[in-house]
Write an enzyme that holds these catalytic residues in place. Structure first.
Site, PDB file in Angstrom:
ATOM      1  N   ARG A   1       0.895  -1.286  -0.261  1.00 53.06           N
ATOM      2  CA  ARG A   1      -0.018   0.014   0.149  1.00 53.06           C
ATOM      3  C   ARG A   1       0.834   1.382  -0.189  1.00 53.06           C
ATOM      4  O   ARG A   1       1.758   1.307   0.656  1.00 53.06           O
ATOM      5  CB  ARG A   1      -0.854  -0.068   1.333  1.00 53.06           C
ATOM      6  CG  ARG A   1      -1.613   1.249   1.259  1.00 53.06           C
ATOM      7  CD  ARG A   1      -2.630   1.288   2.704  1.00 53.06           C
ATOM      8  NE  ARG A   1      -1.856   2.099   3.482  1.00 53.06           N
ATOM      9  CZ  ARG A   1      -2.344   2.658   4.538  1.00 53.06           C
ATOM     10  NH1 ARG A   1      -3.835   2.391   4.943  1.00 53.06           N
ATOM     11  NH2 ARG A   1      -1.858   3.118   5.530  1.00 53.06           N
TER      12      ARG A   1
ATOM     13  N   TYR B   1      -0.774  11.953   4.822  1.00 55.95           N
ATOM     14  CA  TYR B   1      -2.012  11.909   5.123  1.00 55.95           C
ATOM     15  C   TYR B   1      -2.560  10.591   5.541  1.00 55.95           C
ATOM     16  O   TYR B   1      -2.118   9.746   4.779  1.00 55.95           O
ATOM     17  CB  TYR B   1      -3.014  12.411   4.060  1.00 55.95           C
ATOM     18  CG  TYR B   1      -3.636  11.501   3.073  1.00 55.95           C
ATOM     19  CD1 TYR B   1      -4.710  11.065   3.315  1.00 55.95           C
ATOM     20  CD2 TYR B   1      -3.071  11.438   1.884  1.00 55.95           C
ATOM     21  CE1 TYR B   1      -5.285  10.141   2.474  1.00 55.95           C
ATOM     22  CE2 TYR B   1      -3.493  10.221   1.231  1.00 55.95           C
ATOM     23  CZ  TYR B   1      -4.490   9.521   1.505  1.00 55.95           C
ATOM     24  OH  TYR B   1      -5.171   8.673   0.851  1.00 55.95           O
TER      25      TYR B   1
ATOM     26  N   ASP C   1      -5.108   3.918  -0.003  1.00 58.43           N
ATOM     27  CA  ASP C   1      -6.384   4.194   0.683  1.00 58.43           C
ATOM     28  C   ASP C   1      -6.548   5.551   0.612  1.00 58.43           C
ATOM     29  O   ASP C   1      -5.666   6.534   0.993  1.00 58.43           O
ATOM     30  CB  ASP C   1      -5.767   3.550   2.262  1.00 58.43           C
ATOM     31  CG  ASP C   1      -7.072   3.882   3.102  1.00 58.43           C
ATOM     32  OD1 ASP C   1      -7.991   4.126   2.727  1.00 58.43           O
ATOM     33  OD2 ASP C   1      -6.842   3.149   4.279  1.00 58.43           O
TER      34      ASP C   1
ATOM     35  N   HIS D   1      -9.137   6.999   2.245  1.00 56.12           N
ATOM     36  CA  HIS D   1      -9.712   7.208   3.815  1.00 56.12           C
ATOM     37  C   HIS D   1     -10.805   8.072   3.768  1.00 56.12           C
ATOM     38  O   HIS D   1     -11.137   8.999   4.410  1.00 56.12           O
ATOM     39  CB  HIS D   1      -8.524   7.804   4.592  1.00 56.12           C
ATOM     40  CG  HIS D   1      -8.415   6.925   5.691  1.00 56.12           C
ATOM     41  ND1 HIS D   1      -8.746   7.487   7.121  1.00 56.12           N
ATOM     42  CD2 HIS D   1      -7.514   5.886   5.886  1.00 56.12           C
ATOM     43  CE1 HIS D   1      -8.410   6.540   7.941  1.00 56.12           C
ATOM     44  NE2 HIS D   1      -7.616   5.584   7.426  1.00 56.12           N
TER      45      HIS D   1
ATOM     46  N   GLU E   1      -8.881   2.254  -1.943  1.00 57.60           N
ATOM     47  CA  GLU E   1      -9.728   1.883  -0.884  1.00 57.60           C
ATOM     48  C   GLU E   1     -10.619   3.043  -0.157  1.00 57.60           C
ATOM     49  O   GLU E   1      -9.965   4.154  -0.190  1.00 57.60           O
ATOM     50  CB  GLU E   1      -8.637   1.332   0.144  1.00 57.60           C
ATOM     51  CG  GLU E   1      -9.415   1.165   1.614  1.00 57.60           C
ATOM     52  CD  GLU E   1      -8.498   0.639   2.672  1.00 57.60           C
ATOM     53  OE1 GLU E   1      -7.383   0.745   2.186  1.00 57.60           O
ATOM     54  OE2 GLU E   1      -8.841   0.917   4.031  1.00 57.60           O
TER      55      GLU E   1
ATOM     56  N   GLU F   1     -13.959  -0.875   5.859  1.00 56.06           N
ATOM     57  CA  GLU F   1     -13.254  -1.036   7.346  1.00 56.06           C
ATOM     58  C   GLU F   1     -14.119  -0.503   8.468  1.00 56.06           C
ATOM     59  O   GLU F   1     -13.838  -0.901   9.420  1.00 56.06           O
ATOM     60  CB  GLU F   1     -11.847  -0.700   7.326  1.00 56.06           C
ATOM     61  CG  GLU F   1     -11.790   0.979   7.368  1.00 56.06           C
ATOM     62  CD  GLU F   1     -10.264   1.392   7.319  1.00 56.06           C
ATOM     63  OE1 GLU F   1      -9.422   0.893   6.515  1.00 56.06           O
ATOM     64  OE2 GLU F   1      -9.862   2.284   7.796  1.00 56.06           O
TER      65      GLU F   1
ATOM     66  N   ARG G   1     -13.541  -4.929   2.967  1.00 61.64           N
ATOM     67  CA  ARG G   1     -12.599  -4.626   3.997  1.00 61.64           C
ATOM     68  C   ARG G   1     -12.890  -4.950   5.442  1.00 61.64           C
ATOM     69  O   ARG G   1     -11.985  -4.752   6.539  1.00 61.64           O
ATOM     70  CB  ARG G   1     -12.330  -2.959   3.827  1.00 61.64           C
ATOM     71  CG  ARG G   1     -11.594  -2.456   2.613  1.00 61.64           C
ATOM     72  CD  ARG G   1     -10.149  -3.209   2.696  1.00 61.64           C
ATOM     73  NE  ARG G   1      -9.421  -2.299   3.460  1.00 61.64           N
ATOM     74  CZ  ARG G   1      -8.241  -2.523   4.340  1.00 61.64           C
ATOM     75  NH1 ARG G   1      -8.092  -3.865   4.442  1.00 61.64           N
ATOM     76  NH2 ARG G   1      -7.638  -1.728   5.065  1.00 61.64           N
TER      77      ARG G   1
ATOM     78  N   GLU H   1      -4.410  -7.462   4.760  1.00 59.91           N
ATOM     79  CA  GLU H   1      -3.437  -6.356   5.376  1.00 59.91           C
ATOM     80  C   GLU H   1      -2.668  -6.836   6.480  1.00 59.91           C
ATOM     81  O   GLU H   1      -3.320  -7.530   7.418  1.00 59.91           O
ATOM     82  CB  GLU H   1      -4.310  -5.267   5.489  1.00 59.91           C
ATOM     83  CG  GLU H   1      -3.728  -3.909   6.113  1.00 59.91           C
ATOM     84  CD  GLU H   1      -4.629  -2.690   6.376  1.00 59.91           C
ATOM     85  OE1 GLU H   1      -5.639  -2.911   6.617  1.00 59.91           O
ATOM     86  OE2 GLU H   1      -4.114  -1.505   6.463  1.00 59.91           O
TER      87      GLU H   1
ATOM     88  N   TRP I   1     -11.639  12.035   8.132  1.00 60.37           N
ATOM     89  CA  TRP I   1     -10.333  11.760   8.124  1.00 60.37           C
ATOM     90  C   TRP I   1      -9.671  10.645   7.507  1.00 60.37           C
ATOM     91  O   TRP I   1     -10.316   9.564   7.545  1.00 60.37           O
ATOM     92  CB  TRP I   1      -9.862  11.594   9.806  1.00 60.37           C
ATOM     93  CG  TRP I   1      -8.277  11.445  10.160  1.00 60.37           C
ATOM     94  CD1 TRP I   1      -7.295  11.985   9.856  1.00 60.37           C
ATOM     95  CD2 TRP I   1      -7.770   9.749  10.412  1.00 60.37           C
ATOM     96  NE1 TRP I   1      -6.084  11.204   9.884  1.00 60.37           N
ATOM     97  CE2 TRP I   1      -6.384   9.868  10.178  1.00 60.37           C
ATOM     98  CE3 TRP I   1      -8.378   8.714  10.646  1.00 60.37           C
ATOM     99  CZ2 TRP I   1      -5.482   8.784  10.595  1.00 60.37           C
ATOM    100  CZ3 TRP I   1      -7.461   7.588  11.120  1.00 60.37           C
ATOM    101  CH2 TRP I   1      -6.042   7.881  10.942  1.00 60.37           C
TER     102      TRP I   1
HETATM  103  C1  CS2 Z   1      -6.265   2.300   7.747  1.00 63.76           C
HETATM  104  C2  CS2 Z   1      -6.354   2.129   9.409  1.00 63.76           C
HETATM  105  O1  CS2 Z   1      -5.321   0.075   7.637  1.00 63.76           O
HETATM  106  C3  CS2 Z   1      -6.167   0.915   6.884  1.00 63.76           C
HETATM  107  O2  CS2 Z   1      -6.651   0.653   5.824  1.00 63.76           O
HETATM  108  O3  CS2 Z   1      -7.505   2.805   7.141  1.00 63.76           O
HETATM  109  O4  CS2 Z   1      -4.958   2.166   9.476  1.00 63.76           O
HETATM  110  C4  CS2 Z   1      -6.951   2.912   9.959  1.00 63.76           C
HETATM  111  O5  CS2 Z   1      -6.967   4.217   9.896  1.00 63.76           O
HETATM  112  C5  CS2 Z   1      -7.438   2.630  11.485  1.00 63.76           C
HETATM  113  O6  CS2 Z   1      -7.410   1.197  11.543  1.00 63.76           O
HETATM  114  C6  CS2 Z   1      -8.071   3.381  12.356  1.00 63.76           C
HETATM  115  O7  CS2 Z   1      -8.023   3.068  13.598  1.00 63.76           O
HETATM  116 MG    MG Z   2      -8.226   1.721   5.410  1.00 67.35          MG
END
Ligand code: CS2
Ligand code: MG
Length: 408
Positions: A147, A159, A216, A218, A242, A268, A289, A345, A408
């Site tokens: 990643r 970021y 990612d 986010h 992602e 996620e 995810r 992951e 975020w």
């Molecule tokens: C992230 C995570 O791994 C990922 O894909 O999105 O690190 C995420 O920020 C954290 O699990 C939040 O606790």
């Molecule tokens: Mg993520």
């Protein structure tokens, strides 16, 4: 096999973990991960005050019945706190059942569907040279999928990653002084969208065509911005992009899908099959995810992944450091057994974390392999955990340049 004890264990060996330990009258123990980063104590209280008392005296073998009892029986359905709690109970009961059977958990789930799990690691860099070094380092560690997260000119840091190591909070973490509060970051979508395609062009030029690259977003874009990004990254052949949008509105992904063939991974922060209904039925995503830890355990996630398999959607279980070794081990057993495994992951855990959680899964040559011990193959060391009490910590808050709170 009656449940005699259900203990909620909270420890912070570098970051907070919540673990449920269920013990049967005849002395078998099972572990479940209930860690919800930044809201850990809410899950601990839910388990301790509302779930543990209901478990005492129940038949530990009735896993599905217990899942339904906790999910439907609460009346208030879904949500990360409830589903992390259900997940912890479910995982602990699978651990017990597999120990009682004398088998590693994946055997109870149907046995191996593959030799091991392709895992991806994280590379990051504020500037390109640092990013390329980070990719080289991961490849030296054996990773065969990476990643790639980059800094954006004019914005501080990389970021989506508050710090390169340690809990993502300011203060109260042992690394800083003062009360814990979320760190604040600044975001500029236009600058990001201008910058990222050039980074992937440079990375592809360096690593060649074969290495699977992931990215990612986010949850930071609108559907039309996400569509544009997906399209602009097509020449670099991403394994996935992602969380392009905050997908509570599942239909929003239709627009993204109409414009790009870059594969999409999402979920996620989701926790039930209902969060995936439109996304999977309409094939708006390619990878799920959700981890075992946040999606109702082995039982909850397997149901989501069976549904996904019907639509050729694969697993891409969340596995950052805040999924505990118990949650990761559960993911490895499940990922080994399901037909529609995609990728796992894997960020690894710190040495301090491994003093509390004694694991026996392995990572070698970019592949994760499960423990061959009966059950999950993870032991919890109470003495080691006693040295790491809970420390308040939060994920960062993100703001646009004008101060508006953003995802975020
Ligand atoms: C992230 C995570 O791994 C990922 O894909 O999105 O690190 C995420 O920020 C954290 O699990 C939040 O606790
Ligand atoms: Mg993520």
């Amino acid at each position: 096999m009656k449940i005699g004890k259900a203990e909620v264990l909270v420890a912070s060996p570098g970051r907070n973990f919540v673990t449920l330990r269920v013990t049967t009258d005849d002395g078998l123990t099972g572990l479940g991960d209930a860690t919800l980063n930044g809201r850990e104590l809410a899950v601990a209280a839910y388990l301790r005050d509302h779930v543990a008392p209901l478990l005492i005296g129940r038949d530990a073998g009735r896993i599905e019945d217990t899942w339904q009892y906790l999910y439907r029986g609460a009346y208030w359905r879904r949500g990360p706190v409830t589903m992390a709690s259900v997940a912890a109970v479910d995982t602990a009961l699978w651990d017990i059942k597999a120990k009682a059977a004398g088998m590693p958990l994946y055997q109870l789930l149907g046995g191996r569907s593959r030799d091991g799990l392709l895992a991806y690691g994280h590379a990051r860099g504020a500037e390109l040279p640092e990013l390329l070094d980070s990719i080289r380092e991961r490849r030296e560690q054996g990773y065969r999928a990476i990643r790639v997260q980059t800094g954006v000119p004019g914005l501080h840091g990389t970021y989506g990653l508050a710090s390169a190591s340690g809990p993502r909070a300011v203060g109260g973490t042992g690394h800083d002084s003062g009360p814990a509060r979320p760190a604040e970051e600044t975001w500029d979508t236009s600058a990001y969208l201008r910058h990222v395609p050039g980074v992937f062009e440079a990375v592809r030029a360096e690593v060649g065509p074969e290495l699977p690259l992931l990215h990612d977003v986010h949850h930071r874009l609108t559907p039309i911005q996400a569509a544009r990004l997906g399209k602009s990254l097509e020449p670099y052949d991403l394994f996935w992009l992602e969380d392009v949008t905050p997908a509570e509105n599942q239909e929003a992904l239709r627009l993204v899908r109409q414009h790009t063939t870059t594969p999409l991974a999402l979920g996620e922060v989701f926790n039930t099959i209902w969060d995936y209904k439109t996304l999977v039925q309409e094939q708006l995503i390619d990878y799920v995810r959700s981890p075992v830890t946040h999606a109702g355990g082995i039982t909850g996630l397997r149901r989501i992944l069976d549904f996904a398999a019907v639509h050729q959607v694969k697993s891409g279980m969340h596995g950052p450091e805040d999924i505990s070794p118990v949650g990761l081990s559960a993911a490895i057993h499940l990922g080994l057994a399901i037909p529609n495994f995609g990728i796992q992951e894997y960020s690894g855990h710190t040495a301090a974390t491994h003093t509390v959680f004694r694991t026996s899964y392995a990572f070698a040559g970019g592949t994760l392999s499960p423990s061959e011990q009966p059950g999950l193959g993870v032991d919890y060391d109470d003495d080691a955990a006693a040295a790491f009490p809970y420390e308040a910590a939060y994920l960062p808050v993100n703001r646009l340049r004008d101060g508006t709170v953003h995802d975020w």
